[in-house]
Design a protein around this motif. Structure first.
Motif, short mmCIF file in Angstrom:
data_model
loop_
_atom_site.label_atom_id
_atom_site.label_comp_id
_atom_site.label_asym_id
_atom_site.label_seq_id
_atom_site.Cartn_x
_atom_site.Cartn_y
_atom_site.Cartn_z
N VAL A 90 -5.66 5.99 13.23
CA VAL A 90 -4.33 5.73 12.90
C VAL A 90 -4.21 4.34 11.94
O VAL A 90 -3.46 4.42 10.97
N PRO A 141 -6.02 5.28 7.88
CA PRO A 141 -5.52 5.74 6.72
C PRO A 141 -4.33 4.82 6.27
O PRO A 141 -4.16 4.71 5.06
N LEU A 142 -3.77 3.55 6.90
CA LEU A 142 -2.97 2.78 6.37
C LEU A 142 -3.62 1.83 5.41
O LEU A 142 -2.88 1.26 4.48
N GLU A 184 -2.75 5.14 -1.16
CA GLU A 184 -1.87 6.43 -0.57
C GLU A 184 -2.48 7.77 -1.51
O GLU A 184 -3.01 7.91 -2.52
N GLY A 185 -2.73 8.80 -0.74
CA GLY A 185 -3.20 9.89 -1.16
C GLY A 185 -4.72 10.28 -0.96
O GLY A 185 -5.07 11.24 -1.15
N VAL A 186 -5.18 9.20 -0.55
CA VAL A 186 -6.91 9.22 -0.26
C VAL A 186 -6.90 9.56 1.32
O VAL A 186 -6.28 8.75 2.04
N ASN A 187 -7.33 10.44 1.65
CA ASN A 187 -7.36 10.84 3.07
C ASN A 187 -8.93 11.03 3.56
O ASN A 187 -9.66 11.81 2.95
N ALA A 228 -9.76 6.88 -5.46
CA ALA A 228 -8.34 7.77 -5.31
C ALA A 228 -8.37 8.70 -6.72
O ALA A 228 -8.91 8.49 -7.73
N ALA A 269 -4.00 12.35 -7.42
CA ALA A 269 -2.85 12.87 -6.69
C ALA A 269 -2.06 11.70 -5.90
O ALA A 269 -0.66 11.94 -5.98
N ASN A 270 -2.29 10.46 -6.11
CA ASN A 270 -1.52 9.51 -5.41
C ASN A 270 -0.08 9.11 -6.54
O ASN A 270 0.57 8.58 -6.03
N GLN A 289 1.19 20.67 3.95
CA GLN A 289 0.64 20.29 5.39
C GLN A 289 1.72 19.52 6.22
O GLN A 289 2.27 18.90 5.96
N GLN A 297 0.53 9.33 16.97
CA GLN A 297 0.16 9.31 15.56
C GLN A 297 0.78 9.54 14.42
O GLN A 297 0.68 9.67 13.33
N THR A 332 2.22 7.41 11.55
CA THR A 332 1.33 7.08 10.51
C THR A 332 0.78 8.21 9.86
O THR A 332 0.48 8.08 8.52
N SER A 374 0.83 7.87 5.87
CA SER A 374 -0.54 7.57 5.18
C SER A 374 -0.73 8.90 4.10
O SER A 374 -1.51 8.80 3.38
N GLY A 375 0.38 9.92 4.16
CA GLY A 375 0.21 11.01 3.17
C GLY A 375 -0.77 12.00 3.82
O GLY A 375 -1.05 13.04 3.13
N GLU A 376 -1.24 11.86 5.10
CA GLU A 376 -1.84 12.96 5.66
C GLU A 376 -1.38 14.28 5.69
O GLU A 376 -1.62 15.23 5.69
#
Lengths: 472, 339
Positions: A322, A325-326, A330-333, B17, B20-21, B36, B86, B89, B93-95
């Motif tokens: 949780v 990711p914050l 953004e966009g990177v996972n 990065a 994509a962002n 997704q 979850q 978040t 976060s873009g997941e």
């Protein structure tokens, strides 16, 4: 028991002429029937404690013991019967008509089973077997998981069973080659790392190994010779990483399977095995670091161990899934399974370190001094003298930790990764199979699988303890 | 994903990065080739995996419809099962690109979490189930009752509010898992089982004698469930909102999965032509092709079809349309027109 008999001829100093003197050896007789066989066993183990009626107090005690025995037997017999009845005797085994949940419904619910029926609903498990074992892993690629299982278990059997030849080779294969193979098979590989990166790691690794060789040859002095003592391990680790990247970076034409599609027993095994295998060397390093004379290494180890031991695994997993990711742009996972894997491994290695430190402390000072006196370096004395003894001492502790992490893997289901327990629980949500016995059946399966693995590990540890026991 | 991950974790290189962002959600989705979608870890009728592991449910259908609207192929969607804690978040976060996970639209969530609710695809409400033998016909007769529910959800709060507002005393017996709640209720540990009405319908089949229980008429909370997207990307928000609207409008116009193509060819009705892309450039305005709605409808059917297939009277849940019927059929489903 044994009383001196005054009439025993041996106890008198003079033997009169008419005294009986035995001249032939007494024949060996079989033990009395009350001491052997089922009867003897029953008497010695059960009835002996309740057969004393010589005094009122003793009779009272015997009676109490008898009552307690009957109660315990009754309790276990009913429990065991309940389980067998639920799982086997009363269970529904097939859903011939394809009616799904109605196959496990009683008359009250609109099914055909008698009122008050309570038994396992196996067709539900049969329908969900694939999901419970592999999660959403694509059917056409299941052979990859199965091959990985097969190769892994063959190697494991090879390593674990003592009479087999080339076990060292097998353990090398299992610890070095198999992780690469498994990652490649399960994920699909083809990540395409640049050859420059791989080459750079290889070169750096080779350089470190050379440094180590020079150190052994005595060509280095001062700070370099200290560095050389650890550079060997670091070098080989880098080479391993380079090889790993080269292999999973190469495209073998396998489809990529996102870890989100992994699930069930597959996740449980991946998480447990990674955590177990990686936490042992990490734990050894941390334990040595904590007992080291070097202040920085010691402080770092203490901080690491106390931090990871101080937080519950659930917190670690939440943090990993949780919070991280914050913090990312953004966009990177970060892959969520990998995050959980790293979390569980670090957490586990802190526990492992403390178990191993217990073993290190149990080793007599004389062993350290003897190793030093022989002129062994620190790493040599650890590797050849101290650790083999220390690890043997704490084997039960290590296996205890291993078993507990195997069970703790089910916590990953709270961060949305379907391990064995999570996958089974999510099948409970399928209303097509919903019945009062659905969840007991599911949980029974999960419990059995966990028991199978944990009991197996426990038995192997007992075997190892016996094998390594030197009787001192 | 995993490639960058393993690389960085193994080699200790900082994450980098990709481009994509910088892109909009739609561009990012088109670049990776799939949507997704965040779903529940298993809620009957809304999102749960079937025997072969495929996700089904009305929340899942919505994601498939969005995928079909973008790619013309409802299978270009991947699902992330998420826990209740979850979910936001993961979206933030873009997941995930859409959160379609039986999420109640509340003001706090809409205003404080950086999210937008793109509509409502199911109007739920908290209900109560009691054993018929109790002789209770209304929730107002439940003074002093033992109530079973799940911990940590708004159901706890709602039931407390309701009993306090009606000046009744009660005992709350809360459990972590739905299965435990059902087992406790079935074993007679409490007089009332309370959760969302769709949940009551799903859990009812797990009772030893389902017919011996009845759901009380009172609905004590409003639970509009709908898809959620990140705030700040209006194009993506519009795509999700209008895909949902298209499915509802399709039901109103009688356009189904089976007849959508022939209806487009054989109609002169301008409303239908506009919806299915026979007239105007409504798809292009969204950044999609003009047959976006046609694709969405042929992938999952109209709202009514999806409802019937997943939660309707012929499914294990046996839920009547109730308030989820169209506005002109006694319900409150009312989609804005496409024109």
């Amino acid at each position: 028991m044994r009383q001196t008999d005054k009439s025993d001829p041996r106890s008198t100093s003079s033997i009169s002429s008419d005294a009986y003197v035995r001249e032939t050896e007494a024949p060996y007789l079989p033990p009395p029937p009350s001491e052997v066989g089922i009867k003897g066993w029953l008497y010695n183990n059960i009835f002996q404690s309740m057969s004393d009626f010589s005094s009122p107090a003793a009779s009272m005690r015997s009676l109490l013991v008898a009552m307690f025995t009957v109660f315990v037997f009754y309790f276990f017999a009913t429990q065991l019967y309940g389980l067998v009845d639920f799982a086997l005797l009363s269970a529904v085994w097939s859903d011939a008509d394809g009616v799904k949940r109605q196959a496990c419904w009683t008359v009250e619910q609109g099914g055909s089973l008698p009122e008050g029926w309570h038994g396992a609903c196996w067709p539900y498990i049969f329908a969900k077997t694939k999901f419970i074992l592999f999660g959403a892993y694509p059917l056409e690629d299941l052979w990859r998981v199965k091959t990985t299982y097969l190769v892994g278990s063959l190697l494991l059997v090879w390593v674990l069973i003592e009479p087999l030849p080339y076990r060292k080779l097998a353990s090398l294969l299992l610890l070095v080659v198999f992780p690469m193979f498994a990652t490649l098979m399960l994920t699909g590989g083809g990540f395409g790392y640049s050859q420059t990166t791989v080459g750079l790691y290889t070169l750096l690794g080779l350089a470190l190994i050379t440094l180590r060789r020079l150190g052994i040859a005595g060509r280095l002095t001062g700070v370099f010779s200290d560095l050389a003592s650890v550079s060997g391990i670091a070098g080989w680790t880098l080479i391993f990483i380079a090889a790993f990247m080269a292999i999973i970076g190469h495209d073998f034409g396998l489809t990529n399977i996102d870890t989100r599609d992994w699930g069930g027993l597959l996740i449980t095994l991946v998480v447990a095995i990674t955590a177990i295998v990686a936490s042992l060397p990490l734990g050894i390093l941390l334990a040595l670091g904590r007992r080291s004379q070097m202040p920085i290494a010691r402080t770092l180890s203490i901080v690491f161990i106390e931090f990871w031991r101080g937080v519950p695994l659930i917190t670690v997993l939440f943090m990993a899934s949780v919070m991280i990711p914050l913090f990312m742009p953004e966009g990177v996972n970060f892959d969520s399974l990998l995050r959980a894997l790293i979390g569980v491994t670090l957490w586990q290695s802190a526990y492992m370190a403390e178990v191993i430190r217990g073993g290190l402390q149990a080793i007599d000072k004389g062993q350290y001094e003897a190793a030093d006196a022989m002129g062994l370096t620190y790493w040599q004395s650890m590797r050849l003298v101290i650790l083999p003894q220390a690890l043997k001492h704490v084997l039960p502790g290590i296996v205890n930790t291993v078993i507990s992490v195997f069970k703790d893997t089910s916590l990953v289901s709270i961060v949305g990764i379907f391990d064995l327990l999570g996958a089974t629980q999510s099948t409970l949500a399928d209303a097509a199979w919903s019945s009062p016995v659905q969840s007991p059946t599911g949980y029974l399966v999960v419990a059995s699988v966990f028991f199978f693995f944990c009991f197996g590990m426990s038995r192997y540890s007992i075997y190892l303890e016996k094998k390594l026991d030197r009787g001192h | 994903m995993i490639r960058r991950t393993i690389l960085s974790a193994a080699a200790g290189i900082a994450m980098f990065a990709t481009g994509a962002n910088a892109a909009t959600t739609l561009e990012a989705v088109k670049a990776k080739g799939f949507v997704q979608c965040g779903v529940s870890q298993g809620l009957p009728g809304f999102s749960n995996a079937d025997d072969s592991g495929n996700w089904t449910g009305i929340d899942v259908d919505l994601c498939r419809a969005v995928a079909a609207a973008i790619f013309g192929d409802g299978s270009k969607v991947k699902f992330s099962p998420l826990s209740a804690k979850q979910r936001f978040t993961a979206l933030g976060s873009g997941e995930i690109d859409i959160l379609s996970r039986n999420t109640t639209w509340t003001m706090t969530r809409d205003t404080q979490l950086g999210l937008n609710f793109a509509g409502v695809n199911y109007y739920d409400g908290q209900g109560m189930m009691v054993p018929a033998g109790l002789g209770v016909k209304s929730a107002t007769e439940l003074d002093g009752a033992n109530i079973c529910t799940n911990t940590g959800t708004t159901t706890e709060l709602n039931i407390t509010d309701y009993f306090r507002a009606n000046n009744m005393s009660f005992n709350l017996v809360a459990f972590e898992k739905a299965d435990e709640v059902v087992a406790a209720y079935d074993a007679g540990r409490c007089d009332v089982y309370t959760t969302d009405r769709s949940g009551l319908a799903a859990q009812r089949t797990k009772l030893t004698n389902p017919d011996a229980h009845l759901v009380l008429p009172e609905i004590i909370s409003k639970e509009p469930l709908g898809p959620v997207v990140r705030q700040g990307d209006d194009q993506w928000f519009n795509i999700v909102r209008w895909t949902l609207n298209a499915l509802i409008n399709a039901e109103e116009m009688g356009i189904t999965k089976a007849n959508a193509k022939s209806r487009l060819a054989g109609t002169e009705n301008p409303a239908i032509k506009r919806l299915l892309g026979g007239e105007g450039k409504f798809g292009e305005e969204l950044g999609l092709s003009n047959d976006w709605a046609l694709n969405a409808i042929t992938a999952v059917g109209n709202y009514g079809e999806s409802y019937e297939a997943n939660v309707g009277p012929n499914t294990p849940l046996k839920l009547d349309r109730g308030v989820n019927a169209l506005w002109n059929k006694g319900g409150i489903l009312y989609a804005a027109p496409i024109r």
